[in-house]
Scaffold this motif. Structure first.
Motif, PDB file in Angstrom:
ATOM      1  N   THR A  79       0.858  -1.176   0.000  1.00 52.14           N
ATOM      2  CA  THR A  79       0.000   0.000   0.000  1.00 52.14           C
ATOM      3  C   THR A  79       0.899   1.233   0.000  1.00 52.14           C
ATOM      4  O   THR A  79       2.124   1.109  -0.079  1.00 52.14           O
ATOM      5  CB  THR A  79      -0.970  -0.024   1.201  1.00 52.14           C
ATOM      6  N   THR A  80       0.305   2.406   0.074  1.00 58.36           N
ATOM      7  CA  THR A  80       1.117   3.625   0.039  1.00 58.36           C
ATOM      8  C   THR A  80       1.731   3.882   1.410  1.00 58.36           C
ATOM      9  O   THR A  80       1.178   3.493   2.436  1.00 58.36           O
ATOM     10  CB  THR A  80       0.240   4.821  -0.358  1.00 58.36           C
ATOM     11  N   ARG A  85       1.030   9.245   1.409  1.00 60.99           N
ATOM     12  CA  ARG A  85      -0.363   9.619   1.688  1.00 60.99           C
ATOM     13  C   ARG A  85      -0.491  11.106   1.986  1.00 60.99           C
ATOM     14  O   ARG A  85      -1.450  11.748   1.574  1.00 60.99           O
ATOM     15  CB  ARG A  85      -0.909   8.797   2.849  1.00 60.99           C
ATOM     16  N   GLN A  86       0.506  11.633   2.739  1.00 60.10           N
ATOM     17  CA  GLN A  86       0.499  13.076   3.014  1.00 60.10           C
ATOM     18  C   GLN A  86       0.528  13.853   1.702  1.00 60.10           C
ATOM     19  O   GLN A  86      -0.245  14.797   1.506  1.00 60.10           O
ATOM     20  CB  GLN A  86       1.728  13.456   3.855  1.00 60.10           C
ATOM     21  N   LEU A  88      -0.315  12.814  -1.327  1.00 66.16           N
ATOM     22  CA  LEU A  88      -1.571  12.617  -2.068  1.00 66.16           C
ATOM     23  C   LEU A  88      -2.679  13.474  -1.467  1.00 66.16           C
ATOM     24  O   LEU A  88      -3.467  14.079  -2.191  1.00 66.16           O
ATOM     25  CB  LEU A  88      -1.974  11.139  -2.028  1.00 66.16           C
ATOM     26  N   ALA A  89      -2.720  13.519  -0.128  1.00 66.69           N
ATOM     27  CA  ALA A  89      -3.778  14.287   0.544  1.00 66.69           C
ATOM     28  C   ALA A  89      -3.697  15.760   0.146  1.00 66.69           C
ATOM     29  O   ALA A  89      -4.713  16.407  -0.105  1.00 66.69           O
ATOM     30  CB  ALA A  89      -3.659  14.135   2.060  1.00 66.69           C
ATOM     31  N   LEU A  92      -4.469  15.908  -3.935  1.00 68.39           N
ATOM     32  CA  LEU A  92      -5.845  15.607  -4.371  1.00 68.39           C
ATOM     33  C   LEU A  92      -6.855  16.537  -3.710  1.00 68.39           C
ATOM     34  O   LEU A  92      -7.953  16.735  -4.234  1.00 68.39           O
ATOM     35  CB  LEU A  92      -6.191  14.147  -4.063  1.00 68.39           C
ATOM     36  N   LEU A  96     -10.892  14.275  -2.491  1.00 68.86           N
ATOM     37  CA  LEU A  96     -10.841  12.982  -1.807  1.00 68.86           C
ATOM     38  C   LEU A  96     -12.134  12.676  -1.062  1.00 68.86           C
ATOM     39  O   LEU A  96     -12.485  11.517  -0.856  1.00 68.86           O
ATOM     40  CB  LEU A  96      -9.687  12.984  -0.805  1.00 68.86           C
ATOM     41  N   PHE A  97     -12.829  13.735  -0.632  1.00 71.74           N
ATOM     42  CA  PHE A  97     -14.054  13.496   0.151  1.00 71.74           C
ATOM     43  C   PHE A  97     -15.206  13.030  -0.723  1.00 71.74           C
ATOM     44  O   PHE A  97     -16.176  12.465  -0.228  1.00 71.74           O
ATOM     45  CB  PHE A  97     -14.473  14.766   0.898  1.00 71.74           C
ATOM     46  N   GLU A 160      -6.959  -3.461  -0.706  1.00 72.17           N
ATOM     47  CA  GLU A 160      -7.091  -2.533   0.428  1.00 72.17           C
ATOM     48  C   GLU A 160      -8.232  -2.984   1.333  1.00 72.17           C
ATOM     49  O   GLU A 160      -8.157  -2.858   2.559  1.00 72.17           O
ATOM     50  CB  GLU A 160      -7.346  -1.106  -0.064  1.00 72.17           C
TER      51      GLU A 160
ATOM     52  N   LEU B  69      -9.653   4.783  -0.636  1.00 73.21           N
ATOM     53  CA  LEU B  69      -9.556   6.191  -0.234  1.00 73.21           C
ATOM     54  C   LEU B  69      -8.447   6.395   0.794  1.00 73.21           C
ATOM     55  O   LEU B  69      -7.734   7.395   0.760  1.00 73.21           O
ATOM     56  CB  LEU B  69     -10.900   6.669   0.318  1.00 73.21           C
ATOM     57  N   GLU B  70      -8.279   5.422   1.692  1.00 71.47           N
ATOM     58  CA  GLU B  70      -7.182   5.535   2.662  1.00 71.47           C
ATOM     59  C   GLU B  70      -5.846   5.499   1.939  1.00 71.47           C
ATOM     60  O   GLU B  70      -4.915   6.218   2.285  1.00 71.47           O
ATOM     61  CB  GLU B  70      -7.247   4.383   3.669  1.00 71.47           C
ATOM     62  N   ARG B  71      -5.767   4.648   0.922  1.00 65.15           N
ATOM     63  CA  ARG B  71      -4.551   4.529   0.124  1.00 65.15           C
ATOM     64  C   ARG B  71      -4.198   5.875  -0.517  1.00 65.15           C
ATOM     65  O   ARG B  71      -3.032   6.196  -0.714  1.00 65.15           O
ATOM     66  CB  ARG B  71      -4.817   3.466  -0.942  1.00 65.15           C
ATOM     67  N   CYS B  72      -5.238   6.642  -0.863  1.00 61.13           N
ATOM     68  CA  CYS B  72      -5.019   7.934  -1.511  1.00 61.13           C
ATOM     69  C   CYS B  72      -4.917   9.075  -0.493  1.00 61.13           C
ATOM     70  O   CYS B  72      -4.888  10.246  -0.894  1.00 61.13           O
ATOM     71  CB  CYS B  72      -6.140   8.233  -2.494  1.00 61.13           C
ATOM     72  N   GLY B  73      -4.914   8.753   0.808  1.00 56.34           N
ATOM     73  CA  GLY B  73      -4.671   9.795   1.799  1.00 56.34           C
ATOM     74  C   GLY B  73      -5.920  10.420   2.402  1.00 56.34           C
ATOM     75  O   GLY B  73      -5.870  11.557   2.868  1.00 56.34           O
ATOM     76  N   LEU B  74      -7.042   9.676   2.428  1.00 53.85           N
ATOM     77  CA  LEU B  74      -8.273  10.272   2.972  1.00 53.85           C
ATOM     78  C   LEU B  74      -8.128  10.686   4.439  1.00 53.85           C
ATOM     79  O   LEU B  74      -8.533  11.787   4.826  1.00 53.85           O
ATOM     80  CB  LEU B  74      -9.451   9.297   2.828  1.00 53.85           C
ATOM     81  N   GLU B  76      -5.442  11.456   6.066  1.00 56.35           N
ATOM     82  CA  GLU B  76      -4.549  12.623   6.158  1.00 56.35           C
ATOM     83  C   GLU B  76      -5.296  13.885   5.724  1.00 56.35           C
ATOM     84  O   GLU B  76      -5.123  14.953   6.303  1.00 56.35           O
ATOM     85  CB  GLU B  76      -3.324  12.406   5.270  1.00 56.35           C
ATOM     86  N   ARG B  77      -6.132  13.732   4.676  1.00 54.53           N
ATOM     87  CA  ARG B  77      -6.901  14.876   4.180  1.00 54.53           C
ATOM     88  C   ARG B  77      -7.900  15.340   5.250  1.00 54.53           C
ATOM     89  O   ARG B  77      -8.081  16.533   5.468  1.00 54.53           O
ATOM     90  CB  ARG B  77      -7.638  14.463   2.904  1.00 54.53           C
TER      91      ARG B  77
END
Lengths: 268, 223
Positions: A79-80, A85-86, A88-89, A92, A96-97, A160, B69-74, B76-77
């Motif tokens: 996984t990432t 992830r930071q 990407l957050a 994106l 993301l939401f 995942e 979504l967790e993989r993409c940083g949800l 953290e977001r």
């Protein structure tokens, strides 16, 4: 008419995929245990109605033995990293939401739309299960949307999902097991015995003691069983009907669900 | 009387920290055998009930979506978003979530939110991030915040859903009382679930605000 069987089919397919991916995960020392556990859950969802009561019972025994002898490990699919992830957050952003909100919104809208939908004059889905069907639909849509929006590899959703499922582990089945235990307790007459005891021990001349026994009994039994579905019939038959309502004239709509007692089912 | 041994097995088994799935099966066997059922009959009864209660486990269907979504940083977001808010605290975020959960559950929307759908991906990270804005958070407090997030979801659901009259619990009450010769309207039961819901909101809401105060000294005491 679409009903729970379709939802069970989807859930069965998901658990079967978890089992298959677990089996191929050589990094997990207990991969056979994980594969067997999620595989049996898949069998329950896919074939539960054809296994017969004894077959289902043996399946549950096998699940409990696998869990109880610590056969489940935690798979760690690639996984990432936290750092990725930071990044990407930040990159994106609020997008993301969007897929995360798809789950509640589609469940909400889907519940009403599916209930009203008809096909050739027949209801499209079972009205009482419309929410669960909408939830399954929402879960699939959200996973697909997230994969497309953020260009994730096709197997990412299932890998995942398996990662999270392994983190939850056998506890995922505990609510369902407790619900089943409630049914066995009812068949064994546990409720009646507790009711008899409560009546024997409660000072039946005191309105306060009777109401307190009903409320505390409900609360205690609910804690014990993880939900109030088993507690309500037991305590109501044991204390509320003969004493709270019968002797002291309690008003059923008020005394049954309220005071400090409820018969809801907390699922977690 | 002997059937109560089943209850004793549950209490002791959980207290001694045996695997809960084994404890549940052992309790079912104990109660069933004590009631004079044969082992096969108990296993059949358990299997049947397990099969009819499969819908309880459906909520895990959201895990693949949450995982991507967790993989993409949800998570953290969610943290970043809360850090940008002024005046957010763990207790206040959970208080807002409690209200939302009770209100949606009261409308019958029990599956809209939940441990898998909202608590793990959104609410718990947000509450943690809010606590971090006040200072560093210890690992023990981090676990407490996660546990309180999960508990808030449970309380909101439990004390909200009975206001919706077509929920399983209301139908159970109506059905059971009907068997006993008492007719009640589902609507009346729903109405009388409202005072309890309000009381639950006040009690748990107070806990959440006190929770903030309990978090504060330990975080501020650190350098």
């Amino acid at each position: 008419m679409i009903g729970l069987p379709l939802v069970y089919l989807i859930a069965g397919a998901m658990f079967a995929a978890f089992a298959g991916l677990s089996l191929g995960d050589r990094a997990n020392r207990k991969r056979f245990g994980n594969a067997a556990f999620w595989g049996l859950v898949a069998v329950s969802f896919l074939l539960g109605d054809h296994l017969g009561d004894l077959g289902n019972g043996l399946l549950v025994l096998a699940l409990a033995l696998l869990a109880g002898t610590a056969q489940l490990g935690v798979g760690a699919p690639a996984t990432t990293s936290p750092g990725e992830r930071q990044d990407l957050a930040r990159r994106l952003g609020l997008r993301l939401f969007l897929p995360a909100l798809v789950i509640p919104v589609v469940t909400l809208v889907g519940t009403f739309v599916l209930k009203a939908a008809t096909l050739h004059g027949q209801p499209l889905v079972e009205a009482k299960n419309a929410t669960l069907i909408a939830l399954a639909l929402a879960a699939i849509l959200a996973a697909l949307l997230a994969q497309m929006m953020f260009r994730q590899p096709p197997v990412a959703a299932l890998q995942e999902g398996r990662r999270l499922m392994d983190l939850v582990g056998w506890a995922a089945l505990l609510p369902q097991m407790l619900a089943a235990l409630g049914a066995v307790f009812a068949a064994a007459g546990v409720g009646k015995t507790i009711g008899d005891l409560a009546v024997a021990w409660t000072p039946v001349d005191s309105r306060f003691a009777v109401v307190a026994a009903y409320c505390l009994g409900m609360a205690g039994f609910t804690v014990l069983m993880g939900n109030a579905f088993a507690a309500f019939p037991v305590m109501t038959a044991g204390i509320a009907l003969p004493l709270v309502i019968g002797r002291f004239g309690g008003d059923p709509p008020w005394s049954a669900p309220s005071a400090c007692c409820r018969a809801s089912a907390a699922r977690c | 009387m002997l059937t109560l041994l089943g209850v004793a097995v549950i209490v002791l088994g959980f207290a001694l920290r045996f695997n809960p799935l084994l404890v549940v099966v052992a309790a079912a066997l104990t109660a069933g055998l004590a009631a004079g059922l044969s082992p096969v009959e108990v296993i059949e009864a358990f299997g049947k009930a397990f099969n009819t209660n499969r819908y309880v486990t459906i909520a895990w269907l959201v895990l693949p979506a949450v995982g991507v979504l967790e993989r993409c940083g949800l998570q953290e977001r969610a943290r970043l978003t809360i850090q940008a808010l002024k005046g957010a605290s763990a207790g206040r975020i959970l208080l807002a979530y409690l209200l939302l959960r009770q209100l949606t559950a009261a409308l019958g929307l029990t599956s809209v939110a939940g441990q898998a759908q909202t608590v793990r991906p959104l609410i718990a990270p947000m509450a943690e991030a809010a606590a971090e804005t006040a200072g560093p958070v210890t690992d023990a407090d981090r676990e407490r915040i996660r546990a309180m997030s999960a508990a808030t979801d449970n309380v909101g659901l439990f004390f909200g859903e009975d206001i919706f009259m077509a929920i399983g619990s209301i139908l159970l009450i109506v059905g059971f009382l009907d068997q006993s010769g008492i007719t009640v309207e589902p609507l009346h039961l729903s109405v009388w679930a409202i005072p309890t819901a309000i009381a639950a909101f006040i009690v748990h809401g107070a806990r959440l605000l006190l929770f903030d105060r309990r978090l504060a000294p330990t975080t501020e005491a650190r350098p």
